[in-house]
Design a protein around this motif. Sequence first.
Motif, PDB file in Angstrom:
ATOM      1  N   TYR A   1       0.612   2.746  -3.369  1.00  0.00           N
ATOM      2  CA  TYR A   1       0.843   1.517  -2.602  1.00  0.00           C
ATOM      3  C   TYR A   1      -0.357   0.581  -2.720  1.00  0.00           C
ATOM      4  N   ASP A   2      -1.530   1.098  -2.439  1.00  0.00           N
ATOM      5  CA  ASP A   2      -2.744   0.263  -2.467  1.00  0.00           C
ATOM      6  C   ASP A   2      -3.030  -0.259  -3.870  1.00  0.00           C
ATOM      7  N   TYR A   3      -2.906   0.596  -4.871  1.00  0.00           N
ATOM      8  CA  TYR A   3      -3.221   0.181  -6.230  1.00  0.00           C
ATOM      9  C   TYR A   3      -2.177  -0.796  -6.779  1.00  0.00           C
ATOM     10  N   SER A   4      -0.930  -0.654  -6.354  1.00  0.00           N
ATOM     11  CA  SER A   4       0.097  -1.615  -6.784  1.00  0.00           C
ATOM     12  C   SER A   4      -0.237  -3.009  -6.293  1.00  0.00           C
ATOM     13  N   ILE A   5      -0.677  -3.117  -5.048  1.00  0.00           N
ATOM     14  CA  ILE A   5      -1.064  -4.414  -4.493  1.00  0.00           C
ATOM     15  C   ILE A   5      -2.294  -4.953  -5.232  1.00  0.00           C
ATOM     16  N   ASP A   6      -3.256  -4.077  -5.503  1.00  0.00           N
ATOM     17  CA  ASP A   6      -4.454  -4.513  -6.221  1.00  0.00           C
ATOM     18  C   ASP A   6      -4.102  -5.040  -7.610  1.00  0.00           C
ATOM     19  N   LEU A   7      -3.207  -4.375  -8.293  1.00  0.00           N
ATOM     20  CA  LEU A   7      -2.784  -4.836  -9.621  1.00  0.00           C
ATOM     21  C   LEU A   7      -2.068  -6.173  -9.526  1.00  0.00           C
ATOM     22  N   LEU A   8      -1.278  -6.341  -8.479  1.00  0.00           N
ATOM     23  CA  LEU A   8      -0.548  -7.589  -8.293  1.00  0.00           C
ATOM     24  C   LEU A   8      -1.504  -8.758  -8.055  1.00  0.00           C
ATOM     25  N   LEU A   9      -2.601  -8.496  -7.386  1.00  0.00           N
ATOM     26  CA  LEU A   9      -3.563  -9.555  -7.075  1.00  0.00           C
ATOM     27  C   LEU A   9      -4.546  -9.816  -8.212  1.00  0.00           C
ATOM     28  N   ASP A  10      -4.483  -9.009  -9.263  1.00  0.00           N
ATOM     29  CA  ASP A  10      -5.361  -9.198 -10.429  1.00  0.00           C
ATOM     30  C   ASP A  10      -4.930 -10.466 -11.177  1.00  0.00           C
ATOM     31  N   GLU A  11      -5.826 -11.406 -11.343  1.00  0.00           N
ATOM     32  CA  GLU A  11      -5.494 -12.690 -11.952  1.00  0.00           C
ATOM     33  C   GLU A  11      -5.403 -12.642 -13.475  1.00  0.00           C
ATOM     34  N   HIS A  12      -5.656 -11.501 -14.080  1.00  0.00           N
ATOM     35  CA  HIS A  12      -5.646 -11.422 -15.535  1.00  0.00           C
ATOM     36  C   HIS A  12      -4.240 -11.278 -16.118  1.00  0.00           C
ATOM     37  N   SER A  13      -3.251 -10.975 -15.275  1.00  0.00           N
ATOM     38  CA  SER A  13      -1.900 -10.719 -15.775  1.00  0.00           C
ATOM     39  C   SER A  13      -0.885 -11.536 -15.002  1.00  0.00           C
ATOM     40  N   ASP A  14       0.221 -11.899 -15.674  1.00  0.00           N
ATOM     41  CA  ASP A  14       1.304 -12.539 -14.949  1.00  0.00           C
ATOM     42  C   ASP A  14       2.156 -11.461 -14.280  1.00  0.00           C
ATOM     43  N   TRP A  15       3.162 -11.881 -13.531  1.00  0.00           N
ATOM     44  CA  TRP A  15       3.909 -10.922 -12.712  1.00  0.00           C
ATOM     45  C   TRP A  15       4.688  -9.916 -13.561  1.00  0.00           C
ATOM     46  N   GLN A  16       5.133 -10.318 -14.751  1.00  0.00           N
ATOM     47  CA  GLN A  16       5.891  -9.391 -15.597  1.00  0.00           C
ATOM     48  C   GLN A  16       4.977  -8.338 -16.211  1.00  0.00           C
ATOM     49  N   GLN A  17       3.819  -8.759 -16.656  1.00  0.00           N
ATOM     50  CA  GLN A  17       2.854  -7.796 -17.177  1.00  0.00           C
ATOM     51  C   GLN A  17       2.374  -6.856 -16.072  1.00  0.00           C
ATOM     52  N   THR A  18       2.231  -7.406 -14.865  1.00  0.00           N
ATOM     53  CA  THR A  18       1.820  -6.581 -13.727  1.00  0.00           C
ATOM     54  C   THR A  18       2.864  -5.513 -13.434  1.00  0.00           C
ATOM     55  N   LEU A  19       4.141  -5.858 -13.573  1.00  0.00           N
ATOM     56  CA  LEU A  19       5.186  -4.859 -13.344  1.00  0.00           C
ATOM     57  C   LEU A  19       5.071  -3.712 -14.341  1.00  0.00           C
ATOM     58  N   LEU A  20       4.716  -4.007 -15.572  1.00  0.00           N
ATOM     59  CA  LEU A  20       4.504  -2.939 -16.550  1.00  0.00           C
ATOM     60  C   LEU A  20       3.354  -2.041 -16.094  1.00  0.00           C
ATOM     61  N   ALA A  21       2.269  -2.648 -15.613  1.00  0.00           N
ATOM     62  CA  ALA A  21       1.130  -1.865 -15.125  1.00  0.00           C
ATOM     63  C   ALA A  21       1.523  -1.004 -13.927  1.00  0.00           C
TER      64      ALA A  21
ATOM     65  N   PHE B   1       7.247 -15.235  -7.849  1.00  0.00           N
ATOM     66  CA  PHE B   1       7.525 -13.809  -8.014  1.00  0.00           C
ATOM     67  C   PHE B   1       6.369 -12.948  -7.533  1.00  0.00           C
ATOM     68  N   SER B   2       5.159 -13.449  -7.595  1.00  0.00           N
ATOM     69  CA  SER B   2       4.032 -12.701  -7.035  1.00  0.00           C
ATOM     70  C   SER B   2       4.189 -12.561  -5.528  1.00  0.00           C
ATOM     71  N   ARG B   3       4.636 -13.629  -4.879  1.00  0.00           N
ATOM     72  CA  ARG B   3       4.900 -13.556  -3.431  1.00  0.00           C
ATOM     73  C   ARG B   3       6.024 -12.571  -3.143  1.00  0.00           C
ATOM     74  N   TYR B   4       7.070 -12.656  -3.959  1.00  0.00           N
ATOM     75  CA  TYR B   4       8.196 -11.743  -3.751  1.00  0.00           C
ATOM     76  C   TYR B   4       7.760 -10.291  -3.922  1.00  0.00           C
ATOM     77  N   LEU B   5       6.974 -10.020  -4.951  1.00  0.00           N
ATOM     78  CA  LEU B   5       6.520  -8.654  -5.190  1.00  0.00           C
ATOM     79  C   LEU B   5       5.603  -8.159  -4.089  1.00  0.00           C
ATOM     80  N   LEU B   6       4.746  -9.031  -3.576  1.00  0.00           N
ATOM     81  CA  LEU B   6       3.877  -8.639  -2.465  1.00  0.00           C
ATOM     82  C   LEU B   6       4.715  -8.324  -1.233  1.00  0.00           C
ATOM     83  N   TYR B   7       5.702  -9.176  -0.965  1.00  0.00           N
ATOM     84  CA  TYR B   7       6.646  -8.901   0.131  1.00  0.00           C
ATOM     85  C   TYR B   7       7.353  -7.576  -0.096  1.00  0.00           C
ATOM     86  N   TYR B   8       7.836  -7.370  -1.298  1.00  0.00           N
ATOM     87  CA  TYR B   8       8.626  -6.190  -1.646  1.00  0.00           C
ATOM     88  C   TYR B   8       7.826  -4.907  -1.414  1.00  0.00           C
ATOM     89  N   ILE B   9       6.612  -4.879  -1.946  1.00  0.00           N
ATOM     90  CA  ILE B   9       5.770  -3.685  -1.819  1.00  0.00           C
ATOM     91  C   ILE B   9       5.469  -3.409  -0.358  1.00  0.00           C
TER      92      ILE B   9
END
Length: 394
Positions: free
Chosen positions: A160-180, A295-303
């Motif tokens: 849970y914590d690491y998923s949020i951290d990956l989502l907030l990483d500015e180096h990737s867009d939301w689709q690449q973050t989903l792969l991570a 989608f970043s907002r949606y993913l943050l909400y989702y998680i």
Amino acid sequence: MASNIIRPGYVGKFSCIGPDCEDSCCIDWSVHVDKQSYLKIMAHPQLKSLAEDSMQPINVKDEDWAIIRFSEQGRCPFLQQDKLCKIHAVAGEEALSETCRSYPRIFRVRGDDGFESLSLSCPEAARLILFGEDAFIFERNETEKPIQPRSVPLWAEKAYDYSIDLLLDEHSDWQQTLLAIGLLVNCADKVTKQQALPELLDDTYTQLSHMAAEGELRQAFQSLPYLPEHQLHIFLSVHSMCCDEHPRRYRPRFGELNDAILAMSDGKEALNMEKINSAWNDIAVPALRANEDLFSRYLLYYIYHLQFPMTADNSPLSAFNFLVLDCFMLRSYLAVMAARHNGLSERDIVLCFQVYHVVRQHKPNFHKSVRSIMEQSALTGVEAVVSLLKVSGS
């Protein structure tokens, strides 16, 4: 140990807009009435007669003591011409059923703390979650109310914590973050099967963060196969299921989305996924430049909302599959709406997210049906699932 209530900004700012709501929860909705509320309503002199005609006792349990029979037009019999609730008007909020009093508010427990949220099936809630200022500013307040703790395994806390951290990483867009996130969750799945220790998640997160910073995640996503025929099968299968399950499928709001899909068809009423993906690239993406974090907002909400990747059966990969599937369906809906209107307004965006989540968040058959669709389509493995998000040129 003292408990805390966690509340995001979108919950604190929510207030039912009643008659101004574009998709009232008092129409085409299944409303269960708890025993205490049922007795209060039946005892009220101004409500008793109507209640006797419209509330059917089922006596399953105190939480589901009766159901409200809606009219042939799909309206709650207590919904007045001014689109306000008669029970609330004459007897006050305390007389409302727990369903009506709480919706769209959600309360979940994780560890010793309570987490408040809202259902995206409510248009006003969707608007606040997707566009509200300070929507994701979180408050933590101690509470004296007793909270029954819900134990959370270490792997779930870390994921849970690491998923949020990956989502907030500015180096990737939301689709690449989903792969991570998928690669991280794959490790969590190994931990649940006792094939690895929870510490593997620490090492995996560190590696994924490095990959994001070095551009390797972007390259990994770009190397995924582009399979439009496969995408089309999934889209049509899930949308058809939503059409069957949606309680408001005959209403104009759902009709707008359906009409947009039909407009993408050719003369033989055959959809082409290439056209949908082109509409995403050429129309939707430019239209969303003012809301690039959608989608970043949606993913943050989702998680946060689902306490991802926890599931009833502790299957983190199953949770991830649903996460990607939801993003794929929403992206496709936004694409067809963008093609229909040659752009995307805030209303269009809210409509896509809200209409989909009426089924996604409230229909018990959704999970079973989607799981069957994905299994039949041989969607196994993180890369195969994430390939749903590929479009030509990405």
